[in-house]
Design a protein around this motif. Structure first.
Motif, PDB file in Angstrom:
ATOM      1  N   ARG A  99       0.848  -1.197   0.000  1.00 39.81           N
ATOM      2  CA  ARG A  99       0.000   0.000   0.000  1.00 39.81           C
ATOM      3  C   ARG A  99       0.878   1.240   0.000  1.00 39.81           C
ATOM      4  N   TRP A 101       1.293   4.521   1.153  1.00 45.80           N
ATOM      5  CA  TRP A 101       0.626   5.325   2.182  1.00 45.80           C
ATOM      6  C   TRP A 101       0.529   6.795   1.801  1.00 45.80           C
ATOM      7  N   ASP A 104      -2.471   6.324  -1.836  1.00 43.70           N
ATOM      8  CA  ASP A 104      -3.535   5.351  -2.107  1.00 43.70           C
ATOM      9  C   ASP A 104      -4.883   5.774  -1.540  1.00 43.70           C
ATOM     10  N   THR A 105      -4.898   6.349  -0.342  1.00 45.37           N
ATOM     11  CA  THR A 105      -6.180   6.810   0.209  1.00 45.37           C
ATOM     12  C   THR A 105      -6.783   7.892  -0.676  1.00 45.37           C
ATOM     13  N   GLU A 108      -8.218   6.338  -3.784  1.00 42.42           N
ATOM     14  CA  GLU A 108      -9.489   5.662  -3.523  1.00 42.42           C
ATOM     15  C   GLU A 108     -10.656   6.639  -3.445  1.00 42.42           C
ATOM     16  N   GLN A 109     -10.354   7.911  -3.171  1.00 47.24           N
ATOM     17  CA  GLN A 109     -11.402   8.931  -3.105  1.00 47.24           C
ATOM     18  C   GLN A 109     -11.606   9.625  -4.450  1.00 47.24           C
ATOM     19  N   PRO A 292      -3.518  10.847   5.616  1.00 51.71           N
ATOM     20  CA  PRO A 292      -4.467   9.775   5.953  1.00 51.71           C
ATOM     21  C   PRO A 292      -3.841   8.615   6.710  1.00 51.71           C
ATOM     22  N   HIS A 293      -2.664   8.206   6.310  1.00 49.91           N
ATOM     23  CA  HIS A 293      -2.024   7.045   6.928  1.00 49.91           C
ATOM     24  C   HIS A 293      -1.767   7.297   8.412  1.00 49.91           C
ATOM     25  N   GLU A 296      -5.173   7.531  10.450  1.00 43.92           N
ATOM     26  CA  GLU A 296      -5.792   6.227  10.703  1.00 43.92           C
ATOM     27  C   GLU A 296      -5.056   5.432  11.772  1.00 43.92           C
ATOM     28  N   GLU A 450      -9.429  14.492   9.416  1.00 40.94           N
ATOM     29  CA  GLU A 450     -10.252  13.918   8.356  1.00 40.94           C
ATOM     30  C   GLU A 450      -9.686  14.220   6.962  1.00 40.94           C
ATOM     31  N   ALA A 452      -9.165  12.446   4.282  1.00 42.24           N
ATOM     32  CA  ALA A 452      -9.869  11.938   3.100  1.00 42.24           C
ATOM     33  C   ALA A 452     -10.970  12.905   2.676  1.00 42.24           C
ATOM     34  N   TYR A 455      -9.397  16.035   1.233  1.00 39.94           N
ATOM     35  CA  TYR A 455      -8.931  15.802  -0.140  1.00 39.94           C
ATOM     36  C   TYR A 455     -10.103  15.829  -1.121  1.00 39.94           C
TER      37      TYR A 455
END
Length: 468
Positions: A99, A101, A104-105, A108-109, A292-293, A296, A450, A452, A455
């Protein structure tokens, strides 16, 4: 850093000279290397010499480059509005593969994005967990083959030598140090045209409206940034590590207001938080997005931790760090585990750079690809100047900052008084609560909450502004 800013504020004509076949001034191509030379002089940072080339490895690389390959960007790239163009070194091992970091987040969005990385696929941690992810490794291998036997025209060599000598004189870099840089420049001049031409073909197929490119502000990547801008894309860089007023990639003088040099930089920098945005002087828009990494994993880290101390290398003064860790192991209670984590750029040379640490069976060398897994399993973190110190605080760790020539300009007093001796560090460790319960939360100025969601809002706004 100030020497470079002063030179750029003076803006002599030599800063704007473009070599034949290039599209950005030569100064942009060597600026970061010049900065590293000055950094080594003032901070004791020691470069890591690595050379993993073998004839067999090169032949295998070429074979893969000319055979059908599911990961090859040249063969597989298709139309996508948003392109993530990354190095491929910011990886964590997770179920389902490797992944990234850093992006990737965000990917995905994003609606129908494409990730292209420079490192080969699949990597040491396996196949990428996000799809589609492709690689430019084939482009690099083929370019090296086409460039074999190529020579740089004499007039270009003369211009390179003249400009390097001028930059060195202006910055106070001894001319004797220019040899390795000159060699790299000449090698790059031979194979770069092939790489850039191949990248342009990939970009023509993808036709991105928006490119998120890591290290886009590192001006040796200027030609690549230019390729994306020439295609009409808006280029944003997601922050990947520590940035501040002494970081050469994120602070620029007046010369970079000129379009010829401004073309070498991203249009926008997406930072971890407002703290980082406010600490740099980059002629680009700055927006705090978050990480994000970290968000989380820091929030899910266990509160009960073992007696474990993680010592972080900054790559500066390796001999001093080697002695520090050895002495710390001698005076700290044996119930405490001492773990040493090298800078990512040192991993292949830990035994050579840190022989005392490597020789001790009671000091663990941390090779976990994801530093956050390590932070979640320790109670104290010791280091000189690193993003990891700020991240450790978000994980609730006790952060013990060591004093050295440049720690004041990097971290200041963010973690209390900096320790001068091994005994002072040991005293801070002994003072930790016996129950091992840690508590912490990411500082919102350092790490925008937050990320994600932040972004997604940013992406919608930028795509609407770009149009198309």
């Amino acid at each position: 850093m100030q020497r470079i800013i002063d030179l750029e504020d003076a803006a002599p004509k030599e800063l704007f000279e473009v070599l034949p076949g290039s599209t950005v001034p030569f100064w942009a191509q060597v600026r970061m290397q010049m900065a590293w030379m000055l950094s080594e002089e003032s901070t004791g940072s020691v470069a890591v010499a690595t050379d993993s080339w073998t004839r067999r490895g090169e032949l295998e690389r070429l074979a893969k480059a000319f055979l059908p390959n599911r990961w090859d960007a040249t063969q597989r790239a298709r139309r996508h509005d948003v392109l993530f163009f990354v190095g491929g070194g910011t990886l964590a091992s997770r179920a389902g593969g490797a992944r990234n970091w850093l992006v990737d987040t965000f990917a995905e969005q994003t609606n129908d994005p494409l990730v292209i990385q420079r490192r080969p696929l699949p990597g040491p941690l396996g196949a990428p967990s996000f799809r589609p992810t492709l690689s430019t490794e084939g482009i690099t291998a083929r370019a090296r083959l086409w460039a074999r036997g190529g020579v740089v025209p004499p007039e270009t060599i003369a211009a390179i030598d003249r400009l390097l000598a001028f930059f060195a004189e202006q910055l106070g870099v001894p001319s004797a140090q220019l040899g390795p840089l000159r060699k790299r420049v000449l090698r790059t001049e031979v194979h770069r045209p092939y790489e850039i031409a191949a990248l342009r073909r990939v970009v023509q197929r993808v036709r991105p409206r928006l490119v998120l490119m890591d290290t886009a502000a590192y001006t040796y990547n200027a030609e690549t940034v230019g390729v994306f801008k020439d295609a009409g894309a808006y280029v944003a860089e997601p922050q990947h590590g520590w940035i501040g007023p002494s970081h050469a990639a994120y602070n620029y003088g007046r010369a970079f207001q000129d379009p010829a040099l401004r073309r070498a930089l991203p249009d926008e920098l997406l930072t971890f938080g407002t703290f980082w945005s406010n600490g740099v002087n980059l002629p680009a828009k700055k927006t705090a997005i978050g990480k994000p990494h970290l968000d989380e994993l820091a929030r899910s880290a266990p509160s009960l931790r073992p007696r474990r101390v993680l010592v972080i290398s900054s790559r500066a003064n390796p001999e001093e760090t080697d002695r520090f860790v050895e002495d710390l192991r001698e005076i700290v209670d044996p119930e405490w585990s001492i773990v040493f984590r090298a800078h990512p750029g040192e991993l292949a040379a830990v035994e050579d750079r840190y022989p005392r640490i490597a020789a001790r069976s009671n000091v663990e060398i941390d090779r976990n690809p994801d530093v956050y897994d390590s932070l979640a399993a320790c109670r104290a973190v010791v280091g000189v100047a690193s993003t990891v110190l700020f991240e450790a605080a978000a994980f609730g760790c006790e952060v013990i900052a060591r004093e050295n020539e440049f720690s004041a300009s990097i971290i200041g007093d963010a973690f209390g008084p900096r320790v001068l001796t091994v005994e002072q560090a040991a005293e801070r460790i002994r003072a930790l609560d016996a129950d091992g319960i840690m508590a912490g939360a990411p500082d919102p100025d350092l790490w925008t909450p937050e990320p994600a969601d932040a972004y997604r809002r940013w992406l919608d706004e930028r795509l609407a502004q770009i149009g198309g």
